[in-house]
Design an enzyme around this catalytic site. Sequence first.
Site, short mmCIF file in Angstrom:
data_model
loop_
_atom_site.label_atom_id
_atom_site.label_comp_id
_atom_site.label_asym_id
_atom_site.label_seq_id
_atom_site.Cartn_x
_atom_site.Cartn_y
_atom_site.Cartn_z
N GLU A 39 12.19 5.96 -12.38
CA GLU A 39 12.72 6.40 -11.09
C GLU A 39 14.25 6.36 -11.04
O GLU A 39 14.84 5.78 -10.13
CB GLU A 39 12.10 5.56 -9.96
N GLU A 159 2.74 7.91 -12.79
CA GLU A 159 2.43 6.76 -11.94
C GLU A 159 1.98 7.29 -10.59
O GLU A 159 2.69 8.07 -9.96
CB GLU A 159 3.66 5.86 -11.78
#
Length: 379
Positions: A39, A159
């Site tokens: 991220e 994810e």
Amino acid sequence: MRLCRSLNDYPEAVIDAAKSMPTAYPPPHEKVWCIMGNELFGDGVGKTVSPELYAADVKKLRNIIDKLYRGNVSRPSLVAPDSFYDKGRKEIPRFLDASGKSVDVITRHIYNLGPGLTETKDLISKVLNRSYAQNEIVHYKYLQNVLKEHSKTSAWVGEAGGAYNSGHHEVTDAFIFAFWYLDQLGTAARYNNQAFCRQSFVGGFYGLVDADFNPNPDYYGALLWRQLMGSGVLLVDIHGGVNEIRAYAHCQRSNNGGLSLLILNYSNSTKYLLDLNLLGYSSPGNFTTGEKCQEDECLTSSKASSSEVRLEYHMSAANGTVTSRIVLLNGQPLLVTPSGEIPTLSPVKVNSTSPISLAPLTYAYVVIPNANAPACTTR
């Protein structure tokens, strides 16, 4: 899945990565994926970096891996960036252009239901609200179109837990969450994603198993997917104005010519009678028609006789309580045996000419072993 040793979340760490990388690679039969970062751009969490900086360090990591695996045809695949990005965002095209051929897999994260701190009833409402799934389809399509210009790069969902902050007890660890999770599995496959990584296997309230390694309901849904749904994906067309049914069709795993379907009923009050209409078996093709039925009609089988059977795995919540962590397979609870073994997942055999009866807020895997579908037949 095996991962390379962690390099830290920040891609700048790749500069010194060679010092921490293993000096020998695993045997050739083992598949290795090296995942870099978490991220770090797009709608990242905390520190973010530019796609160009990220790409520069990814290329350095690629060079390190290639040196370690020189002469080995089974080199690790490099996976990045494991982040969030939406339609219209330019980070992924910029990253792919700057990284050249260094990246094998593009990954993204999905937490489209918002925080797990949401009230139970509100989060369940989001799970059953088709607008959240429809919005996510836009992002699947966008990435699919971007990767058409990078043919050697595949897509993964790296994810996905639905609701961030560790999920929500009695939602993400309960029967109801199949209507988010399995729908996402089907959608990911439909748009050519090669892997789907559930957040998590264990940990938080969104694990497939709890802290004591007891399976949550989605464990069994995922296990049936793995056993029944093959890699060949076919398009399903639902007729009759039915918006509460979602269906996915794949070639049956390990059975030449067979078909497997996943069908979910999002209605909390209507039982549906589903007739299968296999039109040409092509990929894509039309597969199902759906109509509402009255209670007594749903229980009536077709009068036509046939020696062919299909296999059905109907999944429902214990006592009809969708927040339950006990799931029923064809009316029987799935419980780990006293010796710790996973119970056998056995279907019921149904005359292939009869309609599929799907109760409210239930789902079913339906297998047609003798479909002889040309799209699923190896010549």
